[in-house]
Scaffold this motif. Structure first.
Motif, PDB file in Angstrom:
ATOM      1  N   UNK A  12       1.398   7.351  -6.462  1.00  0.00           N
ATOM      2  CA  UNK A  12       0.474   8.352  -6.759  1.00  0.00           C
ATOM      3  C   UNK A  12       1.272   9.654  -6.522  1.00  0.00           C
ATOM      4  N   UNK A  13       1.893  10.119  -5.417  1.00  0.00           N
ATOM      5  CA  UNK A  13       2.467  11.200  -5.134  1.00  0.00           C
ATOM      6  C   UNK A  13       3.585  11.676  -6.175  1.00  0.00           C
ATOM      7  N   UNK A  73       0.706  -1.158  -0.209  1.00  0.00           N
ATOM      8  CA  UNK A  73       0.014  -0.021  -0.267  1.00  0.00           C
ATOM      9  C   UNK A  73       0.822   1.125  -0.029  1.00  0.00           C
ATOM     10  N   UNK A  74       1.905   1.206   0.643  1.00  0.00           N
ATOM     11  CA  UNK A  74       2.996   2.588   0.939  1.00  0.00           C
ATOM     12  C   UNK A  74       3.466   2.640  -0.498  1.00  0.00           C
ATOM     13  N   UNK A  75       3.921   1.545  -1.459  1.00  0.00           N
ATOM     14  CA  UNK A  75       4.247   1.662  -2.663  1.00  0.00           C
ATOM     15  C   UNK A  75       3.283   2.395  -3.691  1.00  0.00           C
ATOM     16  N   UNK A  90       5.212  14.875 -10.649  1.00  0.00           N
ATOM     17  CA  UNK A  90       5.606  15.368 -12.025  1.00  0.00           C
ATOM     18  C   UNK A  90       4.752  15.901 -12.816  1.00  0.00           C
ATOM     19  N   UNK A  91       3.269  15.944 -12.785  1.00  0.00           N
ATOM     20  CA  UNK A  91       2.421  16.913 -13.289  1.00  0.00           C
ATOM     21  C   UNK A  91       2.593  18.404 -12.721  1.00  0.00           C
TER      22      UNK A  91
END
Length: 253
Positions: free
Chosen positions: A177-178, A170-172, A183-184
């Protein structure tokens, strides 16, 4: 395998009893707090302070640990934020509710617990239950807790199971996502435009790899899953869009 089949058969029997005795799969329980929120809120509060405060909470999650001890029991719930312990007493819940917990609940079930916050003698934050509710019955057993889910093939093919039992997975997901969001944000701040290019292509290119092929019925022709988005991005640049980017899915057979 035979042991798993016995567990599944027993749990299916519990589902049948649950359906016969109660409104199964209820939709009226409302969670008002996540596990980590409660830990953060009560971080500086000791046992006596919590008793005086009388803070209430309604939590919901998957049962990951279950310790039944006569008239009182402990369970550990896991939600999207983390884990929290719940303390279940027969006198506080009533005989019928407590018997239902002992008879029907198993590790892996989704449940709701409402009550007041407390600390055990060992200092662990817990929800002292005044109301409990079985929300969803899990028929298949979770992997054995001490060894977890170690088989790589199973992790990839049953990712939901990997997410349940391996906290690091889950941490991965959260870290990925972060990273994508960062990047965006970085590119958007520099006036790059995010675009989408075709995934199905009549001609593939931009890299050396064997593509997956498919047949387009309406056009009556063969298409390829892209192995690269490079050529379409270059066409956008030719068209005058000087700064473009795409977080793309490429497929290489």
């Amino acid at each position: 395998m035979s042991d798993d089949n016995d567990i599944i058969r027993t749990r299916r029997e519990k589902v049948a009893r649950w359906r016969a005795q109660y409104p199964a799969y209820p939709n009226d329980f409302r969670r008002d707090a996540l596990a980590n929120e409660l830990h953060e809120r009560c971080e500086q509060m000791d046992k006596s302070t919590l008793e005086r405060a009388g803070l209430s909470a309604a939590v919901a999650g998957r049962v990951m640990l279950r310790r039944v001890m006569g008239k009182a029991s402990f369970i550990t719930l896991q939600d999207v934020s983390g884990r929290i312990q719940c303390y279940l007493q027969r006198d506080a819940l009533g005989q019928a509710a407590y018997d239902s917990f002992k008879d029907l609940w198993d590790i892996g079930d989704i449940v709701g617990v409402q009550g007041t916050l407390m600390r055990t003698n060992k200092g662990e934050l817990s929800v002292q239950a005044t109301h409990i509710c079985l929300l969803n019955k899990t028929v298949r057993p979770l992997p054995e807790k001490y060894h977890g889910l170690a088989d790589q093939e199973t992790k990839y093919r049953q990712r939901y199971l990997d997410l349940i039992v391996n906290e690091n997975t889950q941490k991965i997901f959260h870290a990925r996502s972060r990273v994508v969001s960062a990047l965006r944000e970085y590119l958007d701040a520099r006036e790059f435009l995010e675009v989408e290019t075709p995934i199905l292509q009549p001609l593939y290119g931009g890299a050396f790899a064997k593509p997956f092929t498919t047949w387009h019925e309406a056009l009556d022709m063969q298409f390829y899953l892209r192995i690269s988005n490079e050529l379409y991005l270059k066409r956008l640049i030719v068209g005058g869009m000087e700064r473009v980017y795409e977080i793309a899915r490429d497929f290489r057979n």
